[in-house]
Each structure stands twice: as C-alpha cells, then as structure tokens.
Scaffold this active site. Structure first.
Site, PDB file in Angstrom:
ATOM      1  N   HIS A 476      -8.841   6.096 -15.106  1.00 42.13           N
ATOM      2  CA  HIS A 476      -7.825   5.837 -14.084  1.00 42.13           C
ATOM      3  C   HIS A 476      -6.592   5.218 -14.734  1.00 42.13           C
ATOM      4  CE1 HIS A 476     -10.000   6.368 -10.068  1.00 42.13           C
ATOM      5  NE2 HIS A 476     -10.708   6.978 -11.011  1.00 42.13           N
ATOM      6  N   GLU A 495      -7.690  10.045 -12.939  1.00 41.73           N
ATOM      7  CA  GLU A 495      -6.993   9.803 -11.682  1.00 41.73           C
ATOM      8  C   GLU A 495      -5.552  10.296 -11.841  1.00 41.73           C
ATOM      9  OE1 GLU A 495      -6.154   5.836  -8.954  1.00 41.73           O
ATOM     10  OE2 GLU A 495      -5.689   5.943 -11.075  1.00 41.73           O
ATOM     11  N   GLU A 501      -6.530   6.222  -2.606  1.00 42.86           N
ATOM     12  CA  GLU A 501      -6.190   4.818  -2.426  1.00 42.86           C
ATOM     13  C   GLU A 501      -4.825   4.634  -1.775  1.00 42.86           C
ATOM     14  OE1 GLU A 501      -6.162   2.973  -6.267  1.00 42.86           O
ATOM     15  OE2 GLU A 501      -4.896   4.520  -7.133  1.00 42.86           O
TER      16      GLU A 501
END
Length: 692
Positions: A476, A495, A501
């Site tokens: 990420h 990511e 998110e």
C-alpha cells in the site's frame, strides 16, 4: 506538433502495404522518408504486420522513432536521448551503426493471475547508435513489437567514456500523431497516486502519472506506461506542446534522478495500441517484457480472499493505537477469525497489532516494531486459534515513511510473520510524497519520493527478504505496478488510485471512478481496492456512491489475487444473500475476457475459475443507467450452466437510499445464449455461471 524533420513513414507505409495493402496516402504525404546516407534501415513490424516501428536520425543527428498502425501514424517523430548532471547529454551527432532483428513465439504459465497461459509472440529490433563526437559514446535502443503494442528501452554497454551515469532526465518523447481524449491523473503531488482520473482532450493533459489512456480521433485506443521498473526512477509524462509529451523521472534525494554504473538498461517504455478499450486490457505486453520467475518454487504463494480488522478503523470507530478504542485486540480478532472460518475465507488482516502506533505516526514511523505485539494482542494464541479454524492471519507492516527503520527489522519482522502463519504481509508507506525517510551510511537523513530509484529498489528488497520466509507482499502507498509479479510472484497486489477507504471519508469516489480504473490503473496489474462494503456507508453514516450489485461486480472487474471483503461481519449478516457471491467468487483465474466497455463509461468482464469450469461475470457503469447485451460464447460447448444473477433491484440508484435495492434470479444457460444486463445509475451486475 510542428516539425521539419525530413524523415517519417515511407518505410513504415511500405511495410504496412506489404502486409495489409495500400497505406493511407495522407501518411505518406505528411511524412516523407529521407534516410541519411550510409545508415541501415531500422524498421520492424508486429507479427501480424499491422504495427510498424521505424528509427532514424535527423539532420542534426538526433535519434528519432515513429510508430504506425495500418500505415497510419500513431506516434509521430519522437526524439530519444539521455541527459546527465555531470556530462554532456546524449542527443545530437548520432549515427545508426547497426540494426539487428529477432523474433520469438513462446508461451509461459503464470503461477497465479488473470490468465493461466501467456503467449509471447513478438519481433525485436536492436538499433546501435554511436556519437560522432570525441567521446564516441554508444547505446542500443531495443524495440519489442507485439500485435497489441510496442515496448522499447535503452541499453548502455560498459564503456570508458561513461563509467558512471548520473542521469538528470531522459529526453524520450511521445508525440501523439492525432488529437483525442485522455484519461489521466496528476503526478508528483503530495498525495502520491491517490487522485481521481481526469477526462480531457490530449492537449489539456498536465504532468501525468502512467498509465495514461487515450482514445484517438480515429477510434484507436492507446496507453503509455512502463514495464520492468528495476533500479531506476519511475517515469511520468510531462505535456510539452499540442499532443506531445516527454518522459519525466521521479526525483530522488540527490541531484541525479538515477545513478547507474557499468552496463545498464532502463525500464521498458510501453505503448499499448488497440482498436477498442477492451483490447488494451487484454494485452500481455507488460508481463512479457519482464523477466521470468527468479524465486524458483513458488507453490507457497497462495492467492485468497480475506476479511479484516480495518473498516471500523478507517471509519474512525476503532483506533490503530492502543487504548479504549483499539481495534486489534485478541477478542476482536477472534470474532473475525470465526467469521472467516464460517464462510471459507482463508485470511484475516489485522492492522494496528504492533507497538508503534501511538502519537503522530503518519510520516513518522520510527517507533514501529514489526515483531513486537501490543499487550492486548496475543499473537501466539491467535495464530494457534486461526490455524485450528483453517484460517491464516495477514500481517500489517506500516512504516509511516520510516523506510530505513523498517529495513533494519526485515529478518525479525518476516520471521515473526512466518512463525505466526502469516502467508501474506500488507506493507504501508503513509507519508507525503517526497517525505520518505532514508538513513544514509553516515547516519545522515535524506528524503525520498515514493517512486524514486532508491524506493524502487527498496520494494525489491522487501520481496527478497519476505521470500526467504515464504511470505507474499501486498503493498500500500506503493510504487506503481510494471509487471514485476512475473519475476517475483510473491508480489501479489498493490493499492494506489483511491481505493475503498476514500469512500469512508468526505470527498468520496464518484460512480465513474471504478470504471475509469478498469482501463487506466488496472492496465498496471492487480489492485487491492478492498471492495464489498454492502452497508454502503462510510464515516458518520455517510452514503457511498454505489449500489450493492456494483459492490459485488467489483470482485470480477477489479482484479486482485488477495481480494478483501471489506465490510464488517455484522453488516454482512444484514445482507446474507448478497454476501453469498462474495464468499463464492474466486480470486485466481484460468482465463479473462473483456466483453464490452468504454473508458470511464461502462465495462463487463468474464473470468473463468482456475479450479473449476465456472465462469463469473461482472458489469459496472458510471452515473448513467445502461442496458447491455452479452453473448455467452465463451462457455464450454454442450455444457449447461446455472446463471446465479445478482442485479440492481427496482428503483436502484447510487443517489438515494434505493442504492440498497438488489434482486436475485436463477436461470439455465448454455454457450451462445445472450443475457441482458440492466445497470442502474452507479450500479452493476454480478453473475456466477455454475457448470452443471
């Protein structure tokens, strides 16, 4: 672009004519070929003869390349070269010394992926260029041409006049020969890769991250990116004038953006070319330009879905840090292990389990300890409990940008992971762009960008350290994907590009975001988007701009070998029938097809499970309702299937509480049947085609 370069597509047109009949006369009129005397021809075509590449030099000795499809220019004359911080640039006074050609047609097998078998059918041209100056520096430009695109890179041999290359910038250009529309996101801003995609005319692009996707005026689709990003800085594109771009490298902590010694190569600069958006996605060019697996036996690499102690923290209900709202407690993790075991989900992610999360950790992770659990997280007991339930924990290594601090703990960190049955570790680099902390050998501190040469090398060090303990990585805040999962199959996913998110917070992703991703970010490779939030609510109960059916379809559309069921067990209990698709859908595929699609508008994928004859279909749209028809011509002949359909229900729309409306139906189908997919605004449809 205005140009007086007196070279062009005469040979390109001739090659295309030999393969495909007469070329476009307008091309020959625009680009007159005048090969400098004494230099060999440098022309190569794709195996099917449709794509042609030509290299030459202009009157000042600048090396120039061009690309055409069916005799029509795609890339107009574009310069090549390299600029250094401490030596004259290599650009003028070049002569083509030699041109060699090769061809190859092989196939190879992925240990996991969207396709089991990848065909690598290409032709190669190597062009040797030599300076006429006293330095006599030389380099090769190597082109690989497939039926769906072109990759090229610089290869510098070891030479006395260039023992060390302190690279300030590449001089590589991409002069797009037509107008059109571009889908792009900005590069070199504070929030790394986490930006929405812009849709603008090509002429309105700023400085862009790659991949950048374009639809040219004649309908041709192209995408510019790079492959095999190793020991080099990531490339962005800077618009110069009109439809013209130049490569721009990510800065490092020193004056040179890249430092190389001895013999060296750049990453491949890739140019996908297809008649439609789906053709871009179906290209294997980037994977083929990477080296084969270096890890040997990778049977220990296990794709799989996971749930996790995550969404409540993202929404602000739990905390990463220890205290009364700490999420990663023994009791909470046991709840998730039980849920995963009940539904056959093999993994449970736990974030905030370790020491170091107190205070302002973002951009300041020097307190992180990657083998020391918090006192309310019983790692030994949880590992034993998870194993008894047939579940594995997924560790989380958040560096907070303190990357040298993380590297100093590689061995204990990955040994701890292996000892506790963690087959996958999710890494994180939460820090503003340009603020990665690098500790030098003398103890001084430098600041790096997330995609600098040093950080590119760091990610490979992570993979190698993890592989020693048979651990795979999900990155990420990552460096972008350039196909290195072929070389290092334990690099499962990344990511980047505003995943789920961002739907927890203000400024949520719009309905078109995931459709944009399908033909932009997803051209890189797997993305850990973390779909499946069936509650469709973020922090403070704020609405997510999606329908439930679209959340299900994302498991097919946005590929990852480690797909998360991102919502909470209690929310999934409210939608048991919809959750059934999440529990059923695989993450490892035998074959993948793009059934239809337009960049940023809609897309439909079909993928076949690697472990059965079942197919799965996912279709999503932007803010507009759509009705699409797909033909099931990919099914096995003579076999019957049960179509388990999850579709937008009556009145469904992302814009109201009707986003939760979902309908289910079952029918029998066979090869050649058609299905009508009715997609609500911001909606989607997911189908399991179960072989009977």
């Amino acid at each position: 672009m205005k140009t007086t370069i007196a070279i062009g597509l005469g040979l390109i047109a001739s090659a295309a004519q030999a393969q495909n009949g007469p070329a476009d006369p307008a091309v020959n009129e625009t680009f007159k070929f005048a090969k400098p005397a004494g230099q060999p021809d440098a022309v190569e075509t794709s195996p099917d003869g449709k794509i042609t590449v030509q290299v030459s030099t202009d009157n000042d000795g600048r090396a120039v390349y061009m690309i055409a499809r069916n005799g029509k220019a795609i890339v107009a004359p574009s310069r090549l070269g390299m600029m250094f911080t401490d030596a004259p640039k290599i650009e003028r006074g070049l002569k083509i010394e030699a041109v060699t050609h090769a061809r190859s047609d092989t196939s190879w097998t992925q240990p996991w992926g969207e396709w089991r078998t990848i065909r690598d059918n290409h032709r190669e041209m190597r062009v040797r260029l030599m300076e006429s100056s006293a330095l006599h520096r030389r380099y090769d430009v190597v082109f690989r041409v497939q039926d769906d695109g072109v990759g090229f890179r610089y290869e510098f041999p070891e030479q006395q006049a260039l023992p060390k290359a302190n690279i300030a910038e590449e001089l590589t250009e991409f002069n797009i020969a037509q107008g059109g529309t571009a889908w792009w996101k900005p590069a070199f801003l504070w929030n790394r890769e986490e930006y929405l995609y812009n849709r603008t005319p090509i002429t309105a692009v700023g400085t862009a991250a790659t991949p950048i996707t374009m639809k040219l005026d004649d309908g041709t689709h192209v995408a510019i990116h790079e492959a095999a990003l190793v020991d080099y800085a990531s490339m962005g594109l800077m618009k110069t004038e009109g439809n013209s771009f130049k490569a721009v490298l990510t800065p490092g902590s020193g004056a040179p953006k890249v430092v190389k010694t001895g013999a060296w190569t750049t990453p491949w600069r890739t140019f996908l070319i297809a008649p439609d958006a789906g053709g871009l996605y179906m290209s294997h060019l980037m994977l083929n330009l990477n080296e084969p697996n270096r890890l040997g036996d990778v049977s220990w690499v296990k794709p799989g879905k996971f749930v996790g102690v995550w969404w409540k923290m993202i929404k602000g209900e739990w905390s990463w840090a220890r205290g009364p709202r700490h999420g990663a407690t023994t009791a909470n993790v046991k709840t998730y292990i039980d849920f995963a075991a009940k539904y056959g989900i093999p993994g449970v992610l736990v974030e905030g389990w370790n020491i170091g999360w107190g205070g302002d950790w973002a951009g300041n992770g020097s307190a992180m300890q990657f083998a020391t659990p918090a006192e309310d997280f019983d790692a030994d007991a949880l590992a034993t409990y998870a194993k008894s339930k047939g579940v594995s924990l997924i560790g989380h290594h958040e560096t907070g940008g303190a990357v040298s601090h993380y590297e100093s703990q590689f061995d204990p960190a990955f040994k701890f992971a292996a000892d506790h049955g963690e087959r996958v570790v999710k890494t994180g680099y939460v820090a503003d762009a340009g603020q990665i902390e690098r500790v030098n050998a003398d103890g001084s501190v430098s600041r790096e960008w997330h995609e600098s040469q040093w950080m590119v090398n760091h990610h490979l060090r992570v993979l190698q350290a993890a592989a020693k303990y048979k651990v795979s990585i999900d990155s990420h805040e990552p460096v972008k994907d350039t196909g290195l999962r072929r070389t290092y199959p334990n690099w499962l996913a990344r990511e980047g590009s505003r995943g789920m998110e961002y739907n927890a917070w203000p400024g949520k992703n719009p309905p078109e975001h995931e459709v944009n991703l399908a033909f932009t970010r997803m051209l890189e490779g797997p993305m850990d988007f973390t779909p499946g939030v069936l509650s469709l609510t973020g922090s403070d109960n704020s609405p997510i701009q999606s329908t439930i059916a679209k959340q299900l379809a994302l498991y097919v559309v946005l590929y990852s070998p480690v797909q998360m069921a991102a919502d909470t067990p209690e929310n999934y209990a409210k939608y048991p029938q919809a959750f059934r698709f999440i529990a059923d859908v695989p993450v490892d595929w035998e074959d993948s097809r793009v059934l239809n699609g337009e960049v940023g508008d809609y897309v439909t994928f079909a993928r076949r499970d690697r472990k059965s004859r079942d197919w799965y279909v996912g279709s999503i749209t932007d803010e507009n309702a759509r009705e699409l028809t797909v033909t099931l011509d990919f099914l096995d002949p003579g076999k019957r299937y049960e179509a388990q359909v999850y579709k937008d229900g009556p009145g469904a729309t992302y814009a109201t509480d009707a986003r939760h409306s979902i309908a289910f139906e079952t029918r029998r189908v066979k090869k050649g049947d058609t299905l009508t997919l009715s997609l609500a605004p911001g909606g989607g449809q997911a189908i399991r085609l179960k072989a009977l």
